[in-house]
Write an enzyme that holds these catalytic residues in place. Structure first.
Site, PDB file in Angstrom:
ATOM      1  NE  ARG A  68      -3.645  -2.202   2.671  1.00 17.87           N
ATOM      2  CZ  ARG A  68      -3.312  -3.378   3.219  1.00 17.87           C
ATOM      3  NH1 ARG A  68      -2.102  -3.563   3.716  1.00 17.87           N
ATOM      4  NH2 ARG A  68      -4.201  -4.359   3.278  1.00 17.87           N
ATOM      5  CE  LYS A  91      -7.389  -1.309   5.130  1.00 20.46           C
ATOM      6  NZ  LYS A  91      -7.930  -1.271   3.745  1.00 20.46           N
ATOM      7  CG  HIS A 173      -5.109   1.418  -3.195  1.00 20.02           C
ATOM      8  ND1 HIS A 173      -4.332   0.944  -2.152  1.00 20.02           N
ATOM      9  CD2 HIS A 173      -6.145   0.540  -3.321  1.00 20.02           C
ATOM     10  CE1 HIS A 173      -4.865  -0.161  -1.667  1.00 20.02           C
ATOM     11  NE2 HIS A 173      -5.963  -0.424  -2.349  1.00 20.02           N
ATOM     12  NE  ARG A 176      -2.961  -3.956  -1.106  1.00 20.35           N
ATOM     13  CZ  ARG A 176      -2.240  -4.770  -0.345  1.00 20.35           C
ATOM     14  NH1 ARG A 176      -0.932  -4.783  -0.462  1.00 20.35           N
ATOM     15  NH2 ARG A 176      -2.826  -5.561   0.532  1.00 20.35           N
ATOM     16  CG  HIS A 196      -5.127  -9.820   0.698  1.00 18.51           C
ATOM     17  ND1 HIS A 196      -5.273  -9.695  -0.666  1.00 18.51           N
ATOM     18  CD2 HIS A 196      -5.170  -8.549   1.193  1.00 18.51           C
ATOM     19  CE1 HIS A 196      -5.411  -8.426  -0.988  1.00 18.51           C
ATOM     20  NE2 HIS A 196      -5.339  -7.708   0.120  1.00 18.51           N
ATOM     21  CE1 TYR A 205      -5.900  -3.940  -3.367  1.00 14.06           C
ATOM     22  CE2 TYR A 205      -7.207  -5.518  -2.126  1.00 14.06           C
ATOM     23  CZ  TYR A 205      -6.627  -4.279  -2.242  1.00 14.06           C
ATOM     24  OH  TYR A 205      -6.773  -3.357  -1.231  1.00 14.06           O
TER      25      TYR A 205
END
Length: 218
Positions: A68, A91, A173, A176, A196, A205
């Site tokens: 990120r 995050k 973003h 990514r 993830h 994604y």
């Protein structure tokens, strides 16, 4: 321009939460256009020609690491040891260890190659930093998040990349997502790279949302 470590097992309740996060990310993301590899190359070229070097370096780091914007901004030399880049994602707290030898074949860059380009001889705690003092900012200082976003948007606009009908032009973003798609195509574990917990989130994604052509074999 065309528009185009082992994962810990998640319990039932946590899995529901992950699924909700994936659905939420999908709903928000559908309003944004994806970045294709062709788009990336055009924006990167604009960044090299018209912007400070840190923008191209930030884009390259985002593409080869899949991380990120917030993590791209703060990683630096202190995070390298034993031939790897160690990242604790801001995050989620996910801990990612990426070998410097990791190579994104379609662009011909390894993580080590990109990090080497970040070294401009200035003492700095971050890879993405200002090369010269300006407006009260010291040389070697980290670049603000909003500055990364606005500079990327300016390079994108200069490259002529616009959103498809009804969609917002892609943001930083979206690199990514592009990283996830490109690494998946070469057989690299995109889920582990992105940090993830579930394949469902990674699938969000990896969804190109119609921005890329699907090649059908003969």
């Amino acid at each position: 321009m065309s528009r185009n470590r082992p994962v810990a097992r998640v319990g039932d309740g946590a899995a529901d939460h992950v699924g909700q996060r994936a659905a939420h990310a999908q709903a928000i993301g559908n309003a944004l256009d994806r970045v294709t590899l062709e788009d990336f190359r055009a924006i990167h070229a604009a960044a090299l020609e018209h912007h400070p070097a840190w923008l191209a370096r930030a884009m390259e780091l985002a593409l080869v690491t899949g991380q990120r914007r917030e993590d791209i901004r703060r990683i630096g030399p202190r995070d390298i040891r034993d031939g790897r880049l160690w990242i604790v994602q801001g995050k989620t707290g996910a801990k990612i260890c990426i070998p410097l030898a990791l190579r994104l074949e379609v662009v011909g860059w390894s993580l080590g190659d990109v990090i080497a380009r970040c070294d401009d001889g200035l003492p700095s705690e971050t890879f993405v930093h200002h090369a010269a003092a300006r407006n009260g900012t010291k040389a070697g200082a980290a670049v603000w998040l909003n500055t990364i976003s606005s500079a990327f948007a300016a390079a994108r606009d200069r490259a002529g990349i616009i959103g498809a009908a009804g969609k917002t032009p892609p943001t930083f973003h979206e690199l990514r997502s592009l990283a996830a798609r490109l690494y998946a195509q070469q057989g690299t574990d995109a889920q582990a790279l992105l940090g993830h917990k579930s394949p469902e989130m990674t699938a969000v994604y990896r969804d190109a949302r119609g921005a890329e052509w699907v090649e059908v074999g003969a």
